[in-house]
Design an enzyme around this catalytic site. Structure first.
Site, PDB file in Angstrom:
ATOM      1  N   GLY A   8       0.905  -1.168   0.167  1.00  0.00           N
ATOM      2  CA  GLY A   8      -0.158   0.039   0.082  1.00  0.00           C
ATOM      3  C   GLY A   8       0.754   1.293  -0.031  1.00  0.00           C
ATOM      4  O   GLY A   8       0.722   2.217  -0.821  1.00  0.00           O
ATOM      5  N   ASP A   9       1.974   1.342   0.725  1.00  0.00           N
ATOM      6  CA  ASP A   9       2.792   2.402   0.953  1.00  0.00           C
ATOM      7  C   ASP A   9       3.369   2.613  -0.333  1.00  0.00           C
ATOM      8  O   ASP A   9       3.748   3.607  -0.978  1.00  0.00           O
ATOM      9  CB  ASP A   9       3.817   2.160   1.774  1.00  0.00           C
ATOM     10  CG  ASP A   9       2.977   2.421   3.380  1.00  0.00           C
ATOM     11  OD1 ASP A   9       2.756   3.371   3.628  1.00  0.00           O
ATOM     12  OD2 ASP A   9       3.041   1.285   4.068  1.00  0.00           O
ATOM     13  N   SER A  10       4.068   1.553  -1.067  1.00  0.00           N
ATOM     14  CA  SER A  10       4.994   1.525  -2.281  1.00  0.00           C
ATOM     15  C   SER A  10       4.033   2.024  -3.219  1.00  0.00           C
ATOM     16  O   SER A  10       4.416   2.820  -4.162  1.00  0.00           O
ATOM     17  CB  SER A  10       5.421   0.292  -2.415  1.00  0.00           C
ATOM     18  OG  SER A  10       6.412  -0.304  -1.287  1.00  0.00           O
ATOM     19  N   ALA A  18       1.313   3.751  -3.176  1.00  0.00           N
ATOM     20  CA  ALA A  18       1.096   5.308  -2.987  1.00  0.00           C
ATOM     21  C   ALA A  18       2.144   5.885  -3.364  1.00  0.00           C
ATOM     22  O   ALA A  18       2.167   7.065  -4.124  1.00  0.00           O
ATOM     23  CB  ALA A  18       0.761   5.680  -1.563  1.00  0.00           C
ATOM     24  N   ALA A  19       3.513   5.683  -3.271  1.00  0.00           N
ATOM     25  CA  ALA A  19       4.812   6.071  -3.610  1.00  0.00           C
ATOM     26  C   ALA A  19       4.920   6.267  -5.063  1.00  0.00           C
ATOM     27  O   ALA A  19       5.115   7.358  -5.569  1.00  0.00           O
ATOM     28  CB  ALA A  19       5.896   5.653  -2.971  1.00  0.00           C
TER      29      ALA A  19
END
Length: 415
Positions: free
Chosen positions: A173-175, A177-178
Site C-alpha cells: 500500500g505504501d509503495s 502510493a509512492a
C-alpha cells in the site's frame, strides 16, 4: 552485478525536499534521487527516520536504509523549534518538489503548508501522501499502508475463500502510493515547466514562475486504482469479487499448481491460442479441441475442470520437467522465486539487477538495481543511505550559515 558509475540522470538539477518518515514519502523521493534529483531528507536529531531501525540491522542500522535512502542527503532538524522551521522553509522555497507524508495539518502548524509556500513561490510542487488524503471525514486519522490496502480493496480479494484475507508480505500500500506520488510529481513538473518554469526568486515586475500545484495522494485511493474492473462489475452486474487463492478470477486458466517434487509453478494459459497449446502439451487434446473452450468466456464455467486437468499433469512431473515442456510449447510458465533464486538467476544477472557497493567500513553489500531502465539517462546509486545528519554542514552552508552559526544551532539542539 554492476558497479558502473551512474549517469547524471534525467532529473539532474531538480531539487527535492523530503519531509516524512518510513515508506510512502521516502520511497517516492528515493525514486527521484535514483534518477538524478538532489534530495535533502529532513530527520529528527538523535533518532532519525524510524526505518533506520526496521528489520535486519547492521551495526544498529537497518539494511533497508541502504536502499530506501540511497542518493539522499541527511539533514537533522528539530521541527518543533522555530529556527528549524525557518531552515526548512528556506529549503522548501528553493526546492522544485516537496514530498511529505505527515498527517494532514502538521505542515500547516509549522507554517510550511502548501498554501503558505505558494504565496512566496507560486511554482512550488508539493506531493502530499497520507492515509486518506487531505480532505474528507477520515483525513485526520492515522492511515498506515495496511489500512490503505484494506480500504482500497486488495486485502478483500487476497487469499483463499474459506479463510480470512491475507496480506502480501511487503508494504504494498505504501509503495503503490509512492509510485502514484512519483507520477503526480512528474506530471506537475511538466505543467510547471510549460507554464513558465522554475521561480526566479524575484518579486515585482521581474517575477517569473510557472504554475505549481499540490499532488494529493491517498494510500487507499492508490490501492483502489489497481482494482481493475471491480467497480463496473458491481455497478452493472452486482458482482462482488471474492478471494480465489492462487487463481485469477474470470481469466482461465491462470493459477498455481504443485509439481511431483512439492514445488509450486504458475501457469498462465488464458490466451485462446495459448490455451490450445497448453492442453496439447499436457496430453489433453480433447480439451484443446473442445469448441466450448476456445474462448475465455466458455472456459470460465469449467474453471475447476480445467484446473484439475492441469494439476493432474503437474502431479506427475517435477518442476524442471514441467517448465521445460511448457516453455517448449510457448506457454507462459514460471516457478515462484525466493530471493535466493533471484540472486543466481541468469535473467536477473544478464539484466544487471544487482549492484555491488560497500559500507563505510568496507563491508560489501549488494543492492537491487534501479528501475526502470532508461537507454540514454539511466538511474543509479551514487551512495548508499547516509549517516544521520551526515550533510548538515554542507546544506546549512549552502543556505548562508557560517561555522559559528552551525555550531550554535547544534548547541541549541536545533540540528
Amino acid at each position: 552485478m554492476t558497479t558502473t558509475t551512474p549517469s547524471p540522470g534525467p532529473l539532474a538539477g531538480i531539487k527535492v525536499l523530503e519531509l516524512g518518515t518510513l515508506i510512502a514519502g521516502p520511497f517516492c523521493s528515493r525514486m527521484l534521487a535514483e534518477f538524478g534529483a538532489d534530495v535533502i531528507k529532513v530527520e529528527a536529531p538523535g533518532v532519525g527516520d524510524p526505518l533506520r531501525q526496521w528489520r535486519v540491522l547492521k551495526d544498529g542500522t537497518s539494511l533497508w536504509w541502504s536502499v530506501q535512502a540511497r542518493n539522499k542527503k541527511s539533514l537533522t532538524l528539530n521541527m518543533k523549534d522555530p529556527q528549524a522551521q525557518d531552515i526548512a522553509r528556506k529549503l522548501a522555497l528553493e526546492a522544485d518538489i516537496i514530498i511529505e507524508n505527515y498527517r494532514p495539518g502538521v505542515l500547516e502548524k509549522w507554517n510550511l503548508g502548501y498554501e503558505d509556500l505558494k504565496k512566496l513561490n507560486p511554482a512550488i510542487i508539493m506531493v502530499r501522501l497520507s492515509g486518506y488524503g487531505q480532505t474528507g471525514p477520515l483525513k485526520d486519522l492515522p492511515g498506515f499502508g495496511a489500512i490503505g490496502e484494506s480500504m482500497g480493496g486488495i486485502r478483500y480479494v487476497s487469499g483463499h475463500q474459506d479463510r480470512p484475507p491475507v496480506r502480501i508480505g511487503i508494504s504494498i500500500g505504501d509503495s503503490v502510493a509512492a509510485l502514484h506520488g512519483v507520477i503526480g510529481a512528474m506530471m506537475a513538473l511538466r505543467h510547471r515547466d510549460v507554464t513558465g518554469g522554475r521561480w526566479n526568486g524575484k518579486d515585482g515586475e521581474l517575477r517569473v514562475a510557472g504554475q505549481g500545484q499540490m499532488v494529493d495522494v491517498a494510500l487507499y485511493e492508490s490501492v483502489f486504482n489497481l482494482m481493475e474492473s471491480l467497480v463496473p462489475e458491481f455497478d452493472q452486474a452486482g458482482v462482488v469479487r471474492e478471494r480465489t487463492g492462487g487463481a485469477l478470477p474470470g481469466i482461465v486458466p491462470s493459477n498455481t499448481y504443485t509439481t511431483a517434487d512439492g514445488k509450486n509453478v504458475v501457469i498462465a494459459g488464458n490466451g485462446d491460442a495459448i490455451f490450445k497449446r497448453l492442453m496439447l502439451a499436457i496430453d489433453r487434446a480433447d480439451m484443446a479441441n473442445d469448441p466450448q473452450l476456445e474462448r475465455n468466456d466458455g472456459r470460465v464455467p469449467r474453471t475447476e475442470e480445467i484446473d484439475r486437468a492441469i494439476q493432474a499433469w503437474c502431479s506427475g512431473k517435477t518442476i524442471d520437467e514441467a517448465l521445460a515442456i511448457l516453455q517448449a510449447a510457448d506457454v507462459p510458465v514460471g516457478k515462484i522465486y525466493s530471493v535466493r533464486d533471484m540472486m543466481s538467476d541468469p535473467q536477473f544477472l544478464a539484466r544487471n539487477m544487482f549492484e555491488q557497493h560497500a559500507f563505510a567500513d568496507g563491508t560489501p553489500i549488494k543492492l537491487p538495481a534501479v528501475t526502470p531502465k532508461l537507454s540514454e539517462t539511466p538511474g543509479g546509486t551514487k551512495w548508499i543511505g547516509p549517516e544521520l545528519g551526515q550533510h548538515n554542514a554542507e546544506i546549512l552552508r549552502s543556505l548562508g550559515y557560517d561555522d559559528a552559526q552551525i555550531a550554535q544551532l547544534r548547541q541549541d539542539k536545533v540540528i
